[in-house]
Write an enzyme that holds these catalytic residues in place. Structure first.
Site, mmCIF file in Angstrom:
data_model
loop_
_atom_site.group_PDB
_atom_site.id
_atom_site.type_symbol
_atom_site.label_atom_id
_atom_site.label_comp_id
_atom_site.label_asym_id
_atom_site.label_seq_id
_atom_site.Cartn_x
_atom_site.Cartn_y
_atom_site.Cartn_z
ATOM 1 C CG ASP A 22 8.279 5.756 2.989
ATOM 2 O OD1 ASP A 22 7.457 5.124 3.544
ATOM 3 O OD2 ASP A 22 8.202 6.145 1.555
ATOM 4 C CE LYS A 74 5.695 7.254 -1.697
ATOM 5 N NZ LYS A 74 6.721 6.380 -1.259
HETATM 6 P P1 NAP Z 1 11.694 2.319 -7.604
HETATM 7 O O1 NAP Z 1 12.108 3.774 -7.181
HETATM 8 O O2 NAP Z 1 11.157 2.002 -8.788
HETATM 9 O O3 NAP Z 1 13.233 1.345 -7.407
HETATM 10 C C1 NAP Z 1 13.359 0.246 -7.741
HETATM 11 C C2 NAP Z 1 14.535 -0.442 -7.593
HETATM 12 O O4 NAP Z 1 14.831 -1.783 -7.989
HETATM 13 C C3 NAP Z 1 15.888 0.498 -8.250
HETATM 14 O O5 NAP Z 1 17.043 0.555 -7.666
HETATM 15 C C4 NAP Z 1 16.134 -0.620 -9.606
HETATM 16 O O6 NAP Z 1 17.562 -0.487 -10.024
HETATM 17 C C5 NAP Z 1 15.947 -1.844 -8.984
HETATM 18 N N1 NAP Z 1 15.767 -2.908 -9.758
HETATM 19 C C6 NAP Z 1 14.203 -3.149 -10.157
HETATM 20 N N2 NAP Z 1 14.557 -4.533 -11.089
HETATM 21 C C7 NAP Z 1 15.876 -4.862 -11.040
HETATM 22 C C8 NAP Z 1 16.663 -5.989 -11.492
HETATM 23 N N3 NAP Z 1 15.899 -6.971 -12.214
HETATM 24 N N4 NAP Z 1 17.757 -6.079 -11.165
HETATM 25 C C9 NAP Z 1 18.326 -5.064 -10.143
HETATM 26 N N5 NAP Z 1 17.663 -4.130 -9.745
HETATM 27 C C10 NAP Z 1 16.680 -3.974 -10.024
HETATM 28 O O7 NAP Z 1 11.118 1.585 -6.417
HETATM 29 P P2 NAP Z 1 10.974 1.892 -4.834
HETATM 30 O O8 NAP Z 1 9.881 2.901 -4.531
HETATM 31 O O9 NAP Z 1 12.393 2.230 -4.434
HETATM 32 O O10 NAP Z 1 10.483 0.660 -4.340
HETATM 33 C C11 NAP Z 1 11.481 -0.481 -4.115
HETATM 34 C C12 NAP Z 1 10.924 -1.644 -3.548
HETATM 35 O O11 NAP Z 1 10.808 -1.248 -2.169
HETATM 36 C C13 NAP Z 1 9.660 -2.082 -3.731
HETATM 37 O O12 NAP Z 1 9.425 -3.590 -3.910
HETATM 38 C C14 NAP Z 1 8.322 -1.579 -2.893
HETATM 39 O O13 NAP Z 1 7.316 -2.260 -2.823
HETATM 40 C C15 NAP Z 1 9.371 -1.540 -1.557
HETATM 41 N N6 NAP Z 1 9.078 -0.527 -0.641
HETATM 42 C C16 NAP Z 1 8.413 -0.987 0.679
HETATM 43 C C17 NAP Z 1 8.123 -0.223 1.292
HETATM 44 C C18 NAP Z 1 7.602 -0.714 2.898
HETATM 45 O O14 NAP Z 1 6.875 0.334 3.548
HETATM 46 N N7 NAP Z 1 7.924 -1.655 3.126
HETATM 47 C C19 NAP Z 1 8.185 1.264 1.178
HETATM 48 C C20 NAP Z 1 8.677 1.679 -0.106
HETATM 49 C C21 NAP Z 1 9.158 0.894 -0.852
HETATM 50 P P3 NAP Z 1 17.581 0.377 -11.463
HETATM 51 O O15 NAP Z 1 17.691 1.679 -10.698
HETATM 52 O O16 NAP Z 1 18.769 -0.198 -12.101
HETATM 53 O O17 NAP Z 1 16.320 0.216 -12.262
#
Ligand code: NAP
Length: 283
Positions: free
Chosen positions: A110, A73
């Protein structure tokens, strides 16, 4: 103007590593069938160092563009000749268009997918009326915060396990964003109009997001970016409290629309049929 690529089947794809889990090929296949187009949308496993060569090769092969997912990305932004306002503000691109003149245009859809899903799922939501709460500060949160600010929310309260990342978003997006400690998340819901989970908590195989909705207004909308399961524990709790709950599948479906529109000149619909086609494997 026609060129050589007009003679070929419509070609696009999604680059990522891993890529097998992507729902985009199924989504595009449904649209090709719906609109009677002879097209192919290909899942492409591309390792991070190979991304620039792969993109140039796909362009030469007549592709109209590609979606980009982890880990591409940021590279998609870097390879682009022109970048949309949303991609620039979010700092990442998920849609690359290969223009006829050989240049690359990078967009981030997004934010569009997120806000479109929210507006359709919560028709009475009035963004300027109350602050938003964003749980999480990763890539998906950046897109969500951008979209919420553009929609006119007065403020976004960002809460993240790693507080520094919430603070970075505050520094990036400015004073309408407030960074709050993760352990204050229940209190932070008071007075908010929309509550968003952009963490990976609640996803199949992950622990649930622990959030007590008692202080949230019953008029607030709750949405989860996690879409597997479709009804996360957070959404179930919101529904049990009589709140409007918007699942994350619609975000995924709507974010694909701008690419399809730009590449194939049809603005595709997100329908119940499309949702059903993409729900295979989702609980
Ligand atoms: P990312 O950049 O890896 O961010 C993950 C986030 O989750 C961070 O804020 C992280 O906190 C937090 N997290 C992970 N484990 C945790 C825990 N045990 N306790 C508290 N916080 C925790 O991932 P992303 O790309 O932003 O995606 C996040 C979610 O959105 C995923 O489930 C993804 O599948 C979903 N998503 C959905 C769409 C859609 O079209 N529906 C699009 C994009 C993403 P830290 O910073 O503290 O690690």
């Amino acid at each position: 103007m026609t060129d050589e690529r007009d003679e070929r089947p419509l070609l696009a794809g999604v680059c990522g590593d891993p890529i097998a889990q992507s729902k985009s090929p199924r989504l595009f296949r449904h649209w090709f069938e719906t609109y009677g187009l002879a097209g192919h949308y290909v899942p492409l496993k591309v390792a991070a160092p190979d991304f620039p060569d792969a993109i140039r090769g796909l362009q030469k092969a007549g592709f109209r563009g590609v979606n980009c997912t982890i880990p591409h990305k940021i590279s998609a932004l870097e390879i682009a000749d022109e970048v949309s306002d949303s991609a620039r503000a979010i700092g990442a691109a998920n849609t690359l268009t290969f223009r006829r003149d050989g240049s690359f245009f990078a967009d981030n859809t997004d934010a569009f997918g997120f806000i479109e899903n929210l507006r359709i799922g919560a028709a009475g939501w009035d963004p300027p009326s109350a602050p938003a709460v964003m749980l999480g500060a990763g890539g998906a949160a950046r897109a969500g915060i951008f979209a919420l600010l553009e929609a006119g929310v007065p403020a976004v309260r960002v809460l993240n396990r790693t507080r520094e990342k919430a603070q970075k978003l505050r520094d990036h997006f400015g004073e309408r964003v407030e960074a709050i400690s993760w352990n204050e998340r229940n209190d932070a819901l008071a007075g908010s109009g929309v509550i968003v989970n952009s963490t990976s908590l609640g996803m199949l195989g992950n622990p649930p997001l622990e959030l007590v909705l008692a202080d949230a207004s019953k008029d607030a909308v709750v949405t989860d970016m996690v879409y597997n399961p479709l009804e996360t524990p957070l959404l179930a709790a919101a529904k049990a409290r009589g709140m409007i709950a918007v699942d994350g599948l619609g975000m995924l479906l709507h974010q694909a629309r701008p690419g399809f529109r730009t590449w194939f000149e049809i603005d595709p619909d997100v329908t119940a049929g499309l949702r059903a086609a993409c729900l295979e494997g989702v609980r």
